[in-house]
Design a protein around this motif. Structure first.
Motif, PDB file in Angstrom:
ATOM      1  N   TYR A  40       0.823  -1.208   0.000  1.00  0.00           N
ATOM      2  CA  TYR A  40       0.000   0.000   0.000  1.00  0.00           C
ATOM      3  C   TYR A  40       0.859   1.261   0.000  1.00  0.00           C
ATOM      4  CZ  TYR A  40      -3.563   3.431   1.278  1.00  0.00           C
ATOM      5  OH  TYR A  40      -4.380   4.527   1.308  1.00  0.00           O
ATOM      6  N   THR A  41       1.859   1.317   0.869  1.00  0.00           N
ATOM      7  CA  THR A  41       2.647   2.547   0.957  1.00  0.00           C
ATOM      8  C   THR A  41       3.425   2.808  -0.319  1.00  0.00           C
ATOM      9  OG1 THR A  41       4.492   1.373   2.027  1.00  0.00           O
ATOM     10  CG2 THR A  41       2.861   2.392   3.476  1.00  0.00           C
ATOM     11  N   ARG A  42       3.986   1.771  -0.925  1.00  0.00           N
ATOM     12  CA  ARG A  42       4.740   1.989  -2.155  1.00  0.00           C
ATOM     13  C   ARG A  42       3.804   2.332  -3.315  1.00  0.00           C
ATOM     14  NH1 ARG A  42       7.108   0.523   1.959  1.00  0.00           N
ATOM     15  NH2 ARG A  42       9.344   0.034   1.963  1.00  0.00           N
ATOM     16  N   TYR A  43       2.591   1.790  -3.274  1.00  0.00           N
ATOM     17  CA  TYR A  43       1.615   2.154  -4.304  1.00  0.00           C
ATOM     18  C   TYR A  43       1.291   3.644  -4.224  1.00  0.00           C
ATOM     19  CZ  TYR A  43      -2.642   2.535  -7.027  1.00  0.00           C
ATOM     20  OH  TYR A  43      -3.574   2.943  -7.950  1.00  0.00           O
ATOM     21  N   VAL A  44       1.083   4.137  -3.011  1.00  0.00           N
ATOM     22  CA  VAL A  44       0.780   5.563  -2.827  1.00  0.00           C
ATOM     23  C   VAL A  44       1.932   6.416  -3.345  1.00  0.00           C
ATOM     24  CG1 VAL A  44       0.491   7.379  -1.085  1.00  0.00           C
ATOM     25  CG2 VAL A  44      -0.812   5.255  -0.900  1.00  0.00           C
ATOM     26  N   LEU A  45       3.149   6.075  -2.960  1.00  0.00           N
ATOM     27  CA  LEU A  45       4.306   6.867  -3.381  1.00  0.00           C
ATOM     28  C   LEU A  45       4.538   6.769  -4.889  1.00  0.00           C
ATOM     29  CD1 LEU A  45       6.630   6.001  -0.378  1.00  0.00           C
ATOM     30  CD2 LEU A  45       5.722   8.270  -0.917  1.00  0.00           C
ATOM     31  N   ASP A  46       4.367   5.587  -5.456  1.00  0.00           N
ATOM     32  CA  ASP A  46       4.535   5.425  -6.897  1.00  0.00           C
ATOM     33  C   ASP A  46       3.470   6.209  -7.659  1.00  0.00           C
ATOM     34  OD1 ASP A  46       5.671   4.051  -9.311  1.00  0.00           O
ATOM     35  OD2 ASP A  46       3.642   3.251  -9.400  1.00  0.00           O
ATOM     36  N   THR A  47       2.235   6.176  -7.162  1.00  0.00           N
ATOM     37  CA  THR A  47       1.148   6.920  -7.798  1.00  0.00           C
ATOM     38  C   THR A  47       1.440   8.412  -7.777  1.00  0.00           C
ATOM     39  OG1 THR A  47      -0.490   5.236  -7.207  1.00  0.00           O
ATOM     40  CG2 THR A  47      -1.323   7.442  -7.689  1.00  0.00           C
ATOM     41  N   GLY A  48       1.928   8.886  -6.643  1.00  0.00           N
ATOM     42  CA  GLY A  48       2.273  10.299  -6.545  1.00  0.00           C
ATOM     43  C   GLY A  48       3.445  10.679  -7.431  1.00  0.00           C
ATOM     44  N   ASN A  49       4.412   9.792  -7.538  1.00  0.00           N
ATOM     45  CA  ASN A  49       5.588  10.073  -8.374  1.00  0.00           C
ATOM     46  C   ASN A  49       5.241  10.151  -9.854  1.00  0.00           C
ATOM     47  OD1 ASN A  49       8.158  10.409  -6.979  1.00  0.00           O
ATOM     48  ND2 ASN A  49       7.757   8.396  -6.088  1.00  0.00           N
ATOM     49  N   ARG A  50       4.413   9.225 -10.329  1.00  0.00           N
ATOM     50  CA  ARG A  50       4.115   9.196 -11.769  1.00  0.00           C
ATOM     51  C   ARG A  50       2.942  10.090 -12.129  1.00  0.00           C
ATOM     52  NH1 ARG A  50      -0.132   5.365 -12.214  1.00  0.00           N
ATOM     53  NH2 ARG A  50      -0.223   3.931 -10.454  1.00  0.00           N
ATOM     54  N   GLY A  51       2.157  10.501 -11.135  1.00  0.00           N
ATOM     55  CA  GLY A  51       1.003  11.339 -11.405  1.00  0.00           C
ATOM     56  C   GLY A  51       1.185  12.747 -10.858  1.00  0.00           C
ATOM     57  N   ASP A  52       0.063  13.423 -10.622  1.00  0.00           N
ATOM     58  CA  ASP A  52       0.120  14.776 -10.080  1.00  0.00           C
ATOM     59  C   ASP A  52      -0.390  14.787  -8.643  1.00  0.00           C
ATOM     60  OD1 ASP A  52      -2.642  14.575 -10.270  1.00  0.00           O
ATOM     61  OD2 ASP A  52      -2.820  15.946 -11.978  1.00  0.00           O
ATOM     62  N   LEU A  53      -0.592  15.974  -8.103  1.00  0.00           N
ATOM     63  CA  LEU A  53      -1.006  16.093  -6.709  1.00  0.00           C
ATOM     64  C   LEU A  53      -2.372  15.466  -6.463  1.00  0.00           C
ATOM     65  CD1 LEU A  53      -0.085  17.264  -3.979  1.00  0.00           C
ATOM     66  CD2 LEU A  53      -1.250  19.402  -4.597  1.00  0.00           C
ATOM     67  N   LEU A  54      -3.266  15.566  -7.430  1.00  0.00           N
ATOM     68  CA  LEU A  54      -4.595  14.968  -7.270  1.00  0.00           C
ATOM     69  C   LEU A  54      -4.505  13.447  -7.234  1.00  0.00           C
ATOM     70  CD1 LEU A  54      -7.625  15.241  -7.032  1.00  0.00           C
ATOM     71  CD2 LEU A  54      -7.761  15.523  -9.521  1.00  0.00           C
ATOM     72  N   ASP A  55      -3.674  12.862  -8.078  1.00  0.00           N
ATOM     73  CA  ASP A  55      -3.450  11.407  -8.023  1.00  0.00           C
ATOM     74  C   ASP A  55      -3.013  10.987  -6.620  1.00  0.00           C
ATOM     75  OD1 ASP A  55      -3.741  10.265 -10.824  1.00  0.00           O
ATOM     76  OD2 ASP A  55      -2.313  11.866 -11.222  1.00  0.00           O
ATOM     77  N   LEU A  56      -2.080  11.735  -6.050  1.00  0.00           N
ATOM     78  CA  LEU A  56      -1.549  11.396  -4.732  1.00  0.00           C
ATOM     79  C   LEU A  56      -2.634  11.498  -3.666  1.00  0.00           C
ATOM     80  CD1 LEU A  56       0.794  10.686  -2.874  1.00  0.00           C
ATOM     81  CD2 LEU A  56       1.470  13.105  -2.888  1.00  0.00           C
ATOM     82  N   HIS A  57      -3.419  12.564  -3.700  1.00  0.00           N
ATOM     83  CA  HIS A  57      -4.488  12.717  -2.709  1.00  0.00           C
ATOM     84  C   HIS A  57      -5.543  11.622  -2.834  1.00  0.00           C
ATOM     85  CE1 HIS A  57      -4.035  16.585  -0.451  1.00  0.00           C
ATOM     86  NE2 HIS A  57      -3.108  16.778  -1.374  1.00  0.00           N
ATOM     87  N   VAL A  58      -5.861  11.237  -4.055  1.00  0.00           N
ATOM     88  CA  VAL A  58      -6.848  10.174  -4.253  1.00  0.00           C
ATOM     89  C   VAL A  58      -6.306   8.842  -3.729  1.00  0.00           C
ATOM     90  CG1 VAL A  58      -8.051   8.797  -6.010  1.00  0.00           C
ATOM     91  CG2 VAL A  58      -8.083  11.293  -6.133  1.00  0.00           C
ATOM     92  N   ALA A  59      -5.019   8.587  -3.918  1.00  0.00           N
ATOM     93  CA  ALA A  59      -4.408   7.360  -3.402  1.00  0.00           C
ATOM     94  C   ALA A  59      -4.402   7.334  -1.874  1.00  0.00           C
ATOM     95  CB  ALA A  59      -2.988   7.214  -3.935  1.00  0.00           C
ATOM     96  N   LEU A  60      -4.310   8.497  -1.251  1.00  0.00           N
ATOM     97  CA  LEU A  60      -4.304   8.600   0.205  1.00  0.00           C
ATOM     98  C   LEU A  60      -5.711   8.642   0.804  1.00  0.00           C
ATOM     99  CD1 LEU A  60      -1.458  11.239   0.659  1.00  0.00           C
ATOM    100  CD2 LEU A  60      -1.398   8.883   1.488  1.00  0.00           C
ATOM    101  N   ALA A  61      -6.717   8.910  -0.025  1.00  0.00           N
ATOM    102  CA  ALA A  61      -8.076   9.131   0.470  1.00  0.00           C
ATOM    103  C   ALA A  61      -8.661   7.963   1.272  1.00  0.00           C
ATOM    104  CB  ALA A  61      -9.002   9.497  -0.691  1.00  0.00           C
ATOM    105  N   PRO A  62      -8.412   6.695   0.889  1.00  0.00           N
ATOM    106  CA  PRO A  62      -8.963   5.615   1.714  1.00  0.00           C
ATOM    107  C   PRO A  62      -8.495   5.676   3.167  1.00  0.00           C
ATOM    108  CG  PRO A  62      -8.336   4.754  -0.413  1.00  0.00           C
ATOM    109  CD  PRO A  62      -7.823   6.174  -0.358  1.00  0.00           C
TER     110      PRO A  62
END
Length: 222
Positions: A113-135
């Motif tokens: 889970y944690t690496r998914y969040v960080l990878d999503t944020g790295n390859r995407g933008d700030l909204l991607d990162l917030h959505v990954a953290l939302a759960p």
């Protein structure tokens, strides 16, 4: 009319309910959760918080406005200066020392889970990162509210996990949850249907990984 956070939960309703109403959560609310399962979860949650702080540092890097930069900075400070200390103290009450926490191996569910969040944020933008953290950011507040609405939930001294519920039903966390919802709603209002589909996939993946995190606690798995 634009999209809102509820469009993400509606699109992932089965996974979202499976996360909010997981057996781990039900047992925690009933006070019947095995203590060693809760200790295992607490230990891994400490490691999760460290990566959560890294995600806020990434959010600062991804920020394009001063307001977003300040939000990321405050989130990072809250975790490093306040939440980790409180978590260490809470673990101590459950017989887990800070020295033990420092030596912990990461469970596969924690890494996933944690690496998914960080990878999503790295390859995407700030909204991607917030959505990954939302759960986590929004889900824990919703879980506390769901538990409080259940007739089977036990509160007070009769439930050894009452303090955990209290943390996430409290004004501070509920206020942070509402602020995050407002932030997400403001940005989701401007996205296209194609972009919403991308964000829905991120949200679904993150929710499923949170389900695995609960299951990791039940299974005491590494």
């Amino acid at each position: 009319m634009g999209y809102r956070f509820t469009d993400l939960t509606a699109a992932c309703q089965d996974d979202w309910r499976a996360y909010i109403e997981h057996d781990f959560v039900r047992a925690l609310g009933n006070g019947t959760l095995a203590e060693d399962a809760f200790r295992h979860y607490l230990q891994q949650d400490y490691l999760f918080l460290i990566h959560f702080a890294r995600a806020y540092a990434l959010a600062a890097y991804k920020s394009r406005t001063l307001a977003d930069l300040r939000q990321a900075h405050e989130g990072l400070k809250a975790i490093v200066d306040v939440e980790l200390g409180l978590h260490v103290g809470y673990c101590r009450e459950w017989g887990i020392s800070e020295e033990e926490l420092a030596r912990l191996p990461e469970a596969r569910a924690t890494m996933a889970y944690t690496r998914y969040v960080l990878d999503t944020g790295n390859r995407g933008d700030l909204l991607d990162l917030h959505v990954a953290l939302a759960p986590c950011l929004i889900g824990y507040g919703e879980i506390a509210n769901w538990l409080n609405g259940r007739p089977d939930t036990v509160r007070g001294d009769a439930n050894p996990y009452d303090a955990w519920i209290g943390m996430y039903e409290g004004d501070e966390f509920q206020g942070a949850m509402r602020a995050e919802l407002e932030w997400l709603d403001a940005r989701l209002a401007d996205v296209t249907p194609t972009r919403l589909k991308e964000l829905t996939d991120v949200f679904r993946d993150a929710t499923r990984l949170e389900i695995d995190f609960w299951q990791m606690g039940l299974d005491r798995s590494l």
